[in-house]
Design a protein around this motif. Structure first.
Motif, PDB file in Angstrom:
ATOM      1  N   MET A   1      46.954  99.459  27.230  1.00 37.06           N
ATOM      2  CA  MET A   1      47.102  98.132  26.665  1.00 37.06           C
ATOM      3  C   MET A   1      46.040  97.952  25.584  1.00 37.06           C
ATOM      4  N   PRO A   2      46.438  97.543  24.371  1.00 37.84           N
ATOM      5  CA  PRO A   2      45.463  97.330  23.297  1.00 37.84           C
ATOM      6  C   PRO A   2      44.458  96.231  23.665  1.00 37.84           C
ATOM      7  N   GLU A   3      43.266  96.332  23.074  1.00 37.77           N
ATOM      8  CA  GLU A   3      42.183  95.399  23.400  1.00 37.77           C
ATOM      9  C   GLU A   3      42.593  93.941  23.208  1.00 37.77           C
ATOM     10  N   GLN A   4      43.270  93.617  22.110  1.00 34.28           N
ATOM     11  CA  GLN A   4      43.648  92.219  21.871  1.00 34.28           C
ATOM     12  C   GLN A   4      44.614  91.725  22.940  1.00 34.28           C
ATOM     13  N   ASP A   5      45.531  92.587  23.384  1.00 37.36           N
ATOM     14  CA  ASP A   5      46.461  92.202  24.445  1.00 37.36           C
ATOM     15  C   ASP A   5      45.710  91.923  25.743  1.00 37.36           C
ATOM     16  N   ILE A   6      44.695  92.736  26.025  1.00 44.71           N
ATOM     17  CA  ILE A   6      43.884  92.540  27.227  1.00 44.71           C
ATOM     18  C   ILE A   6      43.181  91.187  27.156  1.00 44.71           C
ATOM     19  N   GLN A   8      43.992  88.536  25.425  1.00 46.94           N
ATOM     20  CA  GLN A   8      44.963  87.446  25.554  1.00 46.94           C
ATOM     21  C   GLN A   8      45.417  87.287  27.002  1.00 46.94           C
ATOM     22  N   HIS A   9      45.587  88.404  27.701  1.00 45.21           N
ATOM     23  CA  HIS A   9      45.981  88.354  29.112  1.00 45.21           C
ATOM     24  C   HIS A   9      44.899  87.662  29.942  1.00 45.21           C
ATOM     25  N   VAL A  71      44.719  94.187  34.325  1.00 44.78           N
ATOM     26  CA  VAL A  71      44.226  94.746  33.054  1.00 44.78           C
ATOM     27  C   VAL A  71      44.022  96.222  33.210  1.00 44.78           C
TER      28      VAL A  71
END
Length: 71
Positions: A1-6, A8-9, A71
């Motif tokens: 999972m890309p850092e930005q997605d993490i 946002q999660h 995550v």
């Protein structure tokens, strides 16, 4: 999972935990000693650190693990 997605999660989990506790962003900002804008940024996945996550978890009354699950 890309850092930005993490991020946002995690922000979404912060928002859900805050709402489950019955707190507004204003309530959380007062407890953390930050602005409402800062809380909004945390919940959007911006500008939070591990230290901030620990503070948020303590105020909301949840574990840090619950804020980073999946995550």
């Amino acid at each position: 999972m890309p850092e930005q997605d993490i991020k946002q999660h995690v922000g979404q989990l912060i928002r859900e935990a805050r709402k489950a506790k019955g707190l507004t962003q204003k309530d959380l900002s007062k407890e953390l000693g930050v602005s409402e804008t800062a809380v909004n940024r945390y919940e959007s996945g911006q500008n939070f650190t591990i230290e901030t996550l620990f503070k948020i978890a303590k105020v909301i009354g949840v574990s840090v693990e619950s804020l980073v699950k999946g995550v």
